[in-house]
Design an enzyme around this catalytic site. Structure first.
Site, short mmCIF file in Angstrom:
data_model
loop_
_atom_site.label_atom_id
_atom_site.label_comp_id
_atom_site.label_asym_id
_atom_site.label_seq_id
_atom_site.Cartn_x
_atom_site.Cartn_y
_atom_site.Cartn_z
N GLY C 115 0.83 -1.20 0.00
CA GLY C 115 0.00 0.00 0.00
C GLY C 115 0.87 1.25 0.00
N ASN C 116 0.34 2.29 0.61
CA ASN C 116 1.00 3.58 0.54
C ASN C 116 2.43 3.63 1.02
OD1 ASN C 116 0.55 6.52 0.17
ND2 ASN C 116 -1.49 5.58 -0.01
N ASP C 140 -8.01 -0.07 1.31
CA ASP C 140 -8.42 1.33 1.42
C ASP C 140 -8.69 2.01 0.08
OD1 ASP C 140 -8.25 1.33 4.19
OD2 ASP C 140 -6.11 1.78 4.18
N GLN C 287 -12.11 -7.42 8.23
CA GLN C 287 -12.27 -6.78 6.93
C GLN C 287 -11.10 -7.07 5.98
OE1 GLN C 287 -13.97 -2.52 7.54
NE2 GLN C 287 -13.55 -3.25 9.58
#
Lengths: 363, 363, 363, 363
Positions: C115-116, C140, C287
């Site tokens: 991710g980021n 996200d 999640q």
């Protein structure tokens, strides 16, 4: 000491189902965690692997992460139990081949996961002096000696899910839908999936149907303003007329069938007599597949642990079963060759009838 | 003749669960299809609706298409059974209010779907002379007199599904994960969801835990090369120390708890003593919700049909249950106020231990 | 010739998600099937494995059967990208450690799923001269340069499923339910899960809420006869007042928070002002877990194939993304350090408002 | 004032799918919540209801709780668009019948949810002067003018789920399994479901197959040690030979087909030439049914809101679509009669080939 190591053979036989891996994991976790020195030998593709010595030594990690996985890591086959008494293509006696592998490998016992035919072979091997623990595998739930088999409830989930999906399309189009559920000889799966998904008519081998009663049930729904009807039909559903025939007569009659399966025959008659559009859906092999449901995973894990318990205590010649919520050990000779049928007088069938479900009879 | 119409009251009480609608559908389909003239009066929000006359006359179509829907079309509440003996805010006796509505509407009987508290009230009303048929609703599976309650297996599916999801993240990050499962007094849901999803440690109220044993179990997994551990903890899990306290002492001790829930307390101790990262997940109310699983839909449909059967035959004062696969009718007075606990010596717990699951004890 | 073998490093970094395995399978199947001689080296637990040389040589079969499995077979960790510029506990420069392993193993390139933060590190390594291909992993959906990230739609399925379950219990009890969805900085997951499951109010970081508007929206539902309201709240939802504060002021204010999370704060205010019962559910880590949804499996497989395509053609320094249905290659330097936010003026938000969903504002 | 009430007709036409209700809910919530006075008239069973005036005035609550329900609350039919230009059984012109109802009821516009045939009729009515807003319904994803249709991703989930189930049984038994997926003219559903579930071979109408290439792909897997192969076949898959025939020749050739469907034909040839056991599964209508997936629910809700937006602003003659994530309005005349095919040169097909998937060709 190497000598203390106990070697356990394991195989999965017959049609696959959702909980084979979960059950083997149960056996393995319980054996490996028992503090004793067990080695598990996995035979490939069922009894075939035992006959021809196709096996691998299993590692504990082979049984990790398979609780939720369908299928069988060992592979399976329907051989050779249908032709158990015939020699193989090389003229060898099949039972002798199995005994030879068993002895050559120095096995203490064999863990066999299988349905009806497989249990029969298991009993045969037991009578031949091999140490056997078997486990009741089948989506058909037709094994004698246990209230429930593993795989059954998972198959109910799949089959009920199919009917659920069909429900919305039947409702929207105002059609009669027939869903053909697995089960050549027994109707457990059709009965449970049918009740679970609100089928209007359920046809199973144990209760021969009268096509007039089936048509009447469809028409009764139409007359009461319902746009659609759902019929759950077991592969082995049979009409009253056919049920009255001798085996030979029936075989003769079915030599050149006019329809690909019983569902198409029933569907044809309903469409002919009510004029309503009828569709047939046959989910087929998907009923054996996919991830086991949590209920089945509990059952399988318990079965596996109980089988390990028998092995640890060197008690052989049993199939593990469940009765009234508790594990039971059933002598293999009591299981072999017996089927457990749906009792038309049972509590379950009675309640289904109270719910308004037709079994295609006039009573 | 209008006089021949039999009016049946119906209500759902206590925490909601997945199969309330399926069960009511079972009752309704069986009554409407019985050939007799039944009218069903649905009370809103449980006993509250009965007290204050909030009801609606149900139509057969109200029960159509709800077999797979969670929740309750009638609404529910936890009132008033916790304060049954106190007058309401207007000073009225609650039981008298209920009796008054019952008589005013000319009800022949009341069908009550509820758990422990609700069954107690049901028995109270029965003793007051009302005709009652009750149905065993609870995800806790803690009702005496029935092997299984509806809602239980659906909640097992949800809770096991949560642990399944947590499994992949625990494995990937090498963490200890605690999943807190519903159940203040009994551990059925935690036990079944835990076994179904391969939890390594299961802590339930019936088996007080020793934190040293819990830590040891985690460390044993770490030492054997497993990167992670999953712990299923019932809301009402209790340590050996706390279990030894009197009710009063325990209440005093828990006045100002250092942790939001038992899971956080256990997690804190594990992290402190093993140095391993611990995470807590609390699925909460979602365990009561969603679509019922097929297993539960069969059970609920059968329960509903059996309740209708009692009504048709004017047999009152019973809770419908299931035992060994068959429907049973249990006198309400035998059910009221009794809980069904997990037996630490049961076949199920024994098998879980064979599988290597720790219950946080050293035996 | 051994010399012709191309060695490809691979690692998964940051929080895990559902499609890491599916994506790695995509890369591996495409490389192995390319007819060229590729060897894949898998580093354990993200960049940590690269720093300290914890790796294993992968076999083709390691990537078999993992398309539907959540988590990551390589393990992951959030290290070290938060403290990338600080030396490790032995005083070593982290980037140098990584470069050293890369060179020592003779890698041609590194495939990085992250991710980021992970993309930032990927860009850093690229600037240091390593050959990098990266893949956009995050539930996200906040990576710049790609319309969608893998993991996002699977997380939407989980979160929407939680709200679906809550729906039935909210309806039955007539409560306000708040479901707190993952997302500290961006609201994509909350927005999609909220719309998918029919939430009445959706609060996301990009649209600061006015508590008066939230309360009004709840009351409007109550006044229109709806018994319940569902509020989907992102972890990073923020009030107008707090959004107006400077970073420093906000940090100060949140030093000793009165509530465990934003959901509890909002819930407290709604209950105080409407008198209605409010419950909070926080699904948390689930999640990230479980089996990827088919949509995500397609996306991941395509991403993986496209990454392999870059490698086969020796094109480095890109993150693979998707735009308007087609694969795009985005220069790493364009991606690093940029977030993709929900645009409050977007088509999606506009349609959500048309549907009657409140974003906690008065416009 | 009654006069200010705007009357909106609504109908669902063609084969049902999972998101019809979710889409109608989107339209209705947006209209009712717009602050203007809308009345929705629901026609029963598609255009048939419009022709013969079978309708009901919808209440807002009719659209409550249907977001997750498959099917259509209005019912649907495939009439009459196949025979649009022929008079009905009473000799009436069908278009005239529809216009008459439209005018008699004083409708301002018609909202039409439908696939290809239905869009054609929608355009016809639009050309006849009726105000039309249409919505792109089809599991086939073959409507021109929109990147995606509602129903498609839900059908992908069902079809991929079927293949997932088949996977475990194929693996366990070492068989070739053919799963026949809906799609007579286009291959979107087969392509996506196949990639999502790891099919080895995908055969779609847009890429005629060479049976030699199919057999070779199966044998290649066998030779590389894989025990099984999964083939996803669209209903309309076609061989190179047949694709070269004229329409007339093809029709002639298929007059008396030797096999019930293309899957059986392909299966027969593979079994004949490889000797491996082949099984066929045809999930059929279940692909249209069941609960819509969250992705589709978002899409449908957005489509519904956008259709309402058009109505509110009295902009007619459009089909609502989506392009690059944003809603677009496509003139009906541009949509009618055009199909959107899978482009064999597209990014998606290219990536599928990189993954090693065979499309039954030698390129």
């Amino acid at each position: 000491m190497e000598n203390d190591m106990r070697k356990i053979g394991m195989l999965t036989s017959g049609g696959d189902c959702q909980c084979l891996n979960a059950t083997m994991r149960g056996v393995a976790k319980s054996l490996y965690g028992s503090g004793k020195d067990f080695q598990i030998i996995g035979f490939e593709d069922g009894y075939k692997g035992l006959m021809y010595g196709d096996y691998r030594v299993m590692r504990p990690e082979d049984f990790s992460g398979i609780l939720t996985e369908g299928g069988t890591i060992l592979g399976t086959s329907r051989q050779p139990f249908k032709l158990m008494n015939e020699p193989d293509s090389d003229g060898n006696n099949k039972v002798e081949l199995m005994k030879k592998t068993y002895k050559k490998l120095g096995l203490e016992c064999l863990v066999i996961l299988g349905g009806n035919g497989s249990q029969k072979t298991a009993n045969l091997l037991s009578e031949e002096g091999l140490n056997i623990v078997s486990l009741p595998k089948t989506i058909d739930n037709d094994l004698w000696g246990t209230e429930e088999t593993f795989g059954f409830q998972s198959a109910v989930e799949v089959a009920a899910g199919v009917i659920d999906n069909i429900h919305t399309t039947a409702y929207s189009h105002g059609r009669v839908f027939i869903v053909e559920i697995m089960g050549h000889k027994v109707g457990w799966l059709t009965l449970y999936a049918g009740v679970a998904s609100g089928a209007d008519i359920i046809l199973i081998p144990e209760i021969p149907y009268d096509i007039d009663a089936v048509v009447e049930a469809v028409e009764k729904r139409n007359n009461s303003g319902k746009r659609f009807s759902i019929i759950a039909v077991a592969e082995g559903a049979i009409s009253k007329e056919d049920a009255a025939l001798s085996k030979k007569e029936l075989k003769e009659k079915r030599k050149a069938p006019a329809f690909p399966s019983v569902s198409y025959e029933i569907g044809h008659k309903i469409q002919e007599r009510t004029g309503q559009e009828v569709r047939v859906t046959i989910p087929g092999h998907m009923q054996r597949g996919g991830s086991p449901c949590p209920y089945d995973r509990v059952l399988s894990s318990r079965f596996g642990a109980a089988a390990a318990d028998l092995i640890i205590n060197r008690r052989y010649g049993y199939m593990v079963g469940i009765n009234n919520g508790d594990i039971v050990n059933v002598p293999l000779k009591d299981v072999a060759g017996k089927l457990k049928f749906v009792d038309p007088q049972s509590s379950m069938v009675r309640e289904a009838k109270l719910l308004g479900i037709s079994f295609g009879t006039f009573d």
